[in-house]
Scaffold this motif. Structure first.
Motif, PDB file in Angstrom:
ATOM      1  N   ALA A 127      10.092  -6.299  -1.207  1.00  0.00           N
ATOM      2  CA  ALA A 127       8.858  -5.779  -1.754  1.00  0.00           C
ATOM      3  C   ALA A 127       7.743  -6.522  -1.082  1.00  0.00           C
ATOM      4  O   ALA A 127       6.651  -6.066  -0.919  1.00  0.00           O
ATOM      5  N   ALA A 128       8.021  -7.822  -0.762  1.00  0.00           N
ATOM      6  CA  ALA A 128       6.774  -8.560  -0.205  1.00  0.00           C
ATOM      7  C   ALA A 128       6.123  -7.938   1.023  1.00  0.00           C
ATOM      8  O   ALA A 128       5.146  -7.900   1.244  1.00  0.00           O
ATOM      9  N   ILE A 129       7.116  -7.513   1.676  1.00  0.00           N
ATOM     10  CA  ILE A 129       6.643  -6.586   3.143  1.00  0.00           C
ATOM     11  C   ILE A 129       5.717  -5.581   2.614  1.00  0.00           C
ATOM     12  O   ILE A 129       4.650  -5.477   3.349  1.00  0.00           O
ATOM     13  N   TYR A 130       5.917  -4.728   1.595  1.00  0.00           N
ATOM     14  CA  TYR A 130       5.219  -3.487   1.453  1.00  0.00           C
ATOM     15  C   TYR A 130       3.939  -4.329   0.610  1.00  0.00           C
ATOM     16  O   TYR A 130       2.795  -3.374   0.662  1.00  0.00           O
ATOM     17  N   LEU A 131       4.056  -5.008  -0.078  1.00  0.00           N
ATOM     18  CA  LEU A 131       2.731  -5.770  -0.660  1.00  0.00           C
ATOM     19  C   LEU A 131       1.816  -6.079   0.470  1.00  0.00           C
ATOM     20  O   LEU A 131       0.540  -5.754   0.362  1.00  0.00           O
ATOM     21  N   ILE A 185       1.026  -3.128  10.084  1.00  0.00           N
ATOM     22  CA  ILE A 185       0.617  -4.455   9.866  1.00  0.00           C
ATOM     23  C   ILE A 185       0.024  -5.096  11.119  1.00  0.00           C
ATOM     24  O   ILE A 185      -0.948  -5.539  11.064  1.00  0.00           O
ATOM     25  N   GLY A 186       0.768  -4.659  12.307  1.00  0.00           N
ATOM     26  CA  GLY A 186       0.430  -5.294  13.512  1.00  0.00           C
ATOM     27  C   GLY A 186      -0.974  -4.633  14.249  1.00  0.00           C
ATOM     28  O   GLY A 186      -1.456  -5.086  15.106  1.00  0.00           O
ATOM     29  N   PHE A 241      -3.744  -5.954  12.413  1.00  0.00           N
ATOM     30  CA  PHE A 241      -4.068  -7.234  12.846  1.00  0.00           C
ATOM     31  C   PHE A 241      -4.728  -6.682  14.531  1.00  0.00           C
ATOM     32  O   PHE A 241      -5.736  -7.392  14.839  1.00  0.00           O
ATOM     33  N   PHE A 242      -3.928  -5.892  15.058  1.00  0.00           N
ATOM     34  CA  PHE A 242      -4.283  -5.842  16.592  1.00  0.00           C
ATOM     35  C   PHE A 242      -4.818  -4.514  16.794  1.00  0.00           C
ATOM     36  O   PHE A 242      -5.157  -4.077  18.136  1.00  0.00           O
ATOM     37  N   VAL A 264      -2.906  -5.512   3.886  1.00  0.00           N
ATOM     38  CA  VAL A 264      -3.398  -5.278   5.328  1.00  0.00           C
ATOM     39  C   VAL A 264      -4.396  -3.960   5.070  1.00  0.00           C
ATOM     40  O   VAL A 264      -5.476  -3.815   5.826  1.00  0.00           O
ATOM     41  N   LEU A 265      -3.595  -2.915   4.596  1.00  0.00           N
ATOM     42  CA  LEU A 265      -4.294  -1.557   4.656  1.00  0.00           C
ATOM     43  C   LEU A 265      -5.860  -1.632   3.774  1.00  0.00           C
ATOM     44  O   LEU A 265      -6.790  -0.940   4.409  1.00  0.00           O
ATOM     45  N   LEU A 266      -5.684  -2.523   2.748  1.00  0.00           N
ATOM     46  CA  LEU A 266      -7.155  -2.915   2.140  1.00  0.00           C
ATOM     47  C   LEU A 266      -8.195  -3.648   2.954  1.00  0.00           C
ATOM     48  O   LEU A 266      -9.421  -3.134   3.135  1.00  0.00           O
TER      49      LEU A 266
END
Lengths: 416, 312
Positions: free
Chosen positions: B289-293, B255-256, B306-307, B298-300
């Motif tokens: 589950a929210a983390i992986y959503l 994600i980061g 982000f960085f 982010v991958l999409l």
């Protein structure tokens, strides 16, 4: 790019370093293992047998598979100690029906499939006379399916999952109190004190859900109100939202369907958030000695369910605890008592049956109403234990004391 | 007196906009819960920063990172249980020991998979993870442990901040800042960054790349050790903690942004807050589950995180 050749010294040195460092850090106060314990051998090898020399009569051969290695190693070993102590005691008293007891114990490596296979082997190849159960619900579930098919009655000496008795089996008998009864005492105390608002936080695993559903039924019968219910995953790290919601709903009682670390998380975050219900009660966690060590003064007045405590009153309990201390050098937990109690129960069943006929033993186990070191025993038509209550302990002045059921209580419960 | 105006039956409908007076109380609760998420996020940032450091410099994904963290945690536990040592002081022990272990692992085994196909490094560090975890189970037993050195909360008006999590948060930020300073301002830090950009060019410019890698792995392991020392003051864990922790750390760095030091910090804080908000507006069960959503989103939308650098 040229690469240095593999230098064995590097590997050896690094592992030596790791090993030295780890040994240096291992807590010295870990529970000692039995001095008499034999090294665990690979699955399929008999690990411990008690063969009386020159027995004039055929011994009764008792077969069981236990988790002597793998993830249930510690608790499995305790249960095995219970079996051993019981066999020694019975043999010293002249055995069962005048025949000495001989164990055939295999190591299932904490693996359910291996456990099931070993019961097949015990019955079909080793032709044991009777069997005793393995350790843990996950191993008992497939193992009891095998013994059911072969029509050998099994005393499930180390399992409490409701699933074991909901399959319509005729040959599996429980000694552990079922999960739905774990928090009965906490609900009873809440009702007596006139507390009405209950919050339930539970892990989403089968055991915990089983336990809190039972507790919620007791609560409903007692006229208590469930003001908040929330499930969480096994690796939960933050329950502040759930606790805040329970507090906002005005909960006076918090019941937790926990397996240990989550009970500590709930207590810790409740203290931090200033949530102070009159009763905190958990399924697994507070009854473990670690709870007090980890939580310090925050453990005070927390309730927890337990299957058995070495301080309970009952026939033979004191002698069992003493004999266990003498032989293994530490206090027996409920797994050890379960092993000992199951073996005692087997003796009563064989005596009732008058032989090692499987059908007669089965009928005896289905109808017996007796007491072992582990507590009262009587089963319902599914084979599930119904006579033994779940005990409730409370941390008082840094110690665990039994506070419920009242006839077995060591001290009165205290509410803040 | 209720802090959130809603009946427990209607879980899905939070009473966030139910009235002016309730709103302020809701705001307090919301701030409380977001802060709670942020606090623990910083500890995960330490872990993720180490992972990213290793990935940035060597393109190795270190699966054993959570288990190195476990070693740090149990060093702190042992020192606390045996000598009553303050967990913050025990950082002075766990960090150097983990640095040495990281250095040794790099020297003995990890350097062999640098520049090899990704599967090689995954398999090797996975093997390390299993070895460390089982050694931990053997030596520290499977018992759940915690260090209750910091009890209770700091109260800022109506907001209660967990004392242990706040201390861990501040310590984690200080350590992150120190490492940031080391990477940005020191000559050796510049060498580390140069190696991350291109190890060949760095080598041509006279940088001892092998040495940079040794320090990098040591530093990353030290960060993991620090994370462990701080984590065990807030959570109850046993030596199997590495498994669940590494999954979360992977989500954070993706994600980061893979390989980015700042991305690790940002990713960890985003994950912490996402988790807290999901638990507040929905349920705790959905929070994970929210983390992986979020990870999928982010991958999409921005596959590099982000960085993360856009190329490669």
């Amino acid at each position: 790019m040229p690469r240095k050749l593999f230098h064995p010294l590097q590997v050896v040195l690094s592992w030596l370093f790791l090993a030295v460092f780890l040994i240096g850090c291992s807590p010295a106060a870990s529970t000692p293992d039995s001095p008499a314990e034999q090294p665990a051998e690979a699955a399929g090898q008999p690990v411990a047998t008690d063969v009386p020399a020159a027995a004039p009569v055929q011994p009764i051969r008792v077969g069981a598979s236990i988790s002597l290695t793998g993830r249930y190693e510690r608790t499995g070993a305790e249960m095995n100690h219970g079996y051993e102590l019981c066999a020694d005691k019975l043999n010293a008293e002249g055995g069962i029906l005048g025949r000495p007891l001989e164990y055939i114990i295999y190591d299932d490596q904490s693996d359910p499939e291996t456990g099931a296979r070993l019961y097949e082997k015990l019955i079909s190849e080793d032709n044991v006379d009777v069997i005793l159960g393995p350790y843990s619900s996950p191993v008992t579930i497939p193992a009891s399916a095998v013994t059911e098919r072969l029509r050998y009655p099994m005393i499930a000496s180390g399992a409490s999952a409701s699933d074991i008795w909901s399959r319509g089996f005729d040959y599996v008998f429980g000694i552990y109190t079922g999960a739905p009864f774990y928090l009965e005492g906490a609900v009873d105390i809440a009702a007596r004190e006139g507390l009405t608002k209950v919050a339930v936080l539970t892990e989403d695993g089968a055991f915990a859900i089983d336990a809190v559903r039972g507790a919620m039924e007791f609560a409903e019968e007692a006229g208590l109100e469930i003001v908040h219910y929330e499930e969480y995953g096994r690796d939960v790290t933050d329950l502040s939202a759930a606790i805040s919601k329970a507090r906002a709903a005005g909960a006076e009682v918090l019941l937790g369907g926990t397996y240990g670390p989550d009970a500590e998380l709930i207590v810790r975050q409740s203290v931090e958030l200033g949530f102070t219900p009159r009763i905190f009660a958990f399924t697994v966690g507070p009854a473990l000695p670690d709870f007090g060590e980890n939580m310090g003064q925050d453990a005070e007045l927390i309730f927890g369910a337990t299957q058995w405590e070495p301080t309970i009153q009952g026939p033979g309990v004191e002698e069992f605890v003493q004999a266990y201390w003498d032989r293994y050098g530490y206090e027996p937990g409920y797994h050890a008592a379960g092993g000992f109690g199951a073996c005692e129960l087997l003796k009563y069943a064989i005596e009732e049956a008058g032989s090692v006929d499987q059908e007669k033993i089965r009928d005896a186990l289905a109808s017996l109403d007796t007491v072992t070191v582990y507590g009262a025993y009587r089963v319902d038509e599914t084979g599930a234990q119904v006579a033994k209550p779940s005990y409730l302990i409370q941390w008082q002045n840094g110690k665990r004391v039994i506070v419920w059921p009242f006839d077995a209580a060591e001290a009165d419960y205290i509410l803040p | 007196m209720s802090l959130i105006r809603k009946s427990p039956a209607s879980k899905e409908k939070p009473g966030f906009f139910t009235g002016a007076s309730a709103m302020s109380l809701d705001h307090v609760l919301l701030i409380q819960i977001v802060l709670s998420g942020l606090l623990l996020g910083a500890v995960y940032a330490l872990l993720a920063a180490g992972l990213n450091l290793i990935f940035g410099v060597m393109q190795v994904i270190n699966v054993s990172h959570g288990d190195l963290m476990m070693l740090g945690a149990f060093i702190t536990f042992t020192l606390y249980a045996q000598f009553g040592l303050n967990p913050l002081l025990s950082l002075l022990v766990s960090v150097p020991i983990l640095f040495a272990i990281g250095w040794l692992l790099q020297w003995a085994v990890v350097h062999r998979v640098v520049g090899q196909p990704p599967l090689m490094s995954l398999l090797m560090t996975w093997g390390l993870a299993l070895s460390i975890r089982n050694a931990g189970l053997y030596f520290f037993t499977a018992n759940y442990r915690s260090v209750s050195a910091f009890r209770g909360a700091f109260e800022l008006g109506p907001i209660a901040l967990s004392r242990s999590r706040t201390i861990a948060f501040i310590a984690a930020l200080v350590i992150t800042a120190l490492v940031w300073f080391f990477l940005q301002r020191t000559t050796f830090g510049k060498a580390v960054r140069a190696t991350a950009q291109s190890s060949e060019v760095a080598q041509i410019c006279g940088i001892d790349v092998a040495r940079v890698r040794l320090v990098t792995f040591g530093l990353a392991a030290a960060l993991a050790g620090a994370a462990g020392s701080l984590l065990i003051t807030t959570l109850t864990i046993n030596p199997s903690i590495g498994g669940p922790v590494i999954l979360r750390a992977f989500a954070i760095i993706v994600i980061g942004g893979m390989g980015s030091f700042g991305g690790a910090l940002l990713g960890a804080l985003i994950v912490g807050v996402t988790e807290a908000l999901s638990a507040f507006f929905f349920t705790t069960q959905l929070a994970e589950a929210a983390i992986y959503l979020l990870l999928i989103l982010v991958l999409l939308i921005r596959p590099s995180g982000f960085f993360g650098a856009a190329e490669e």
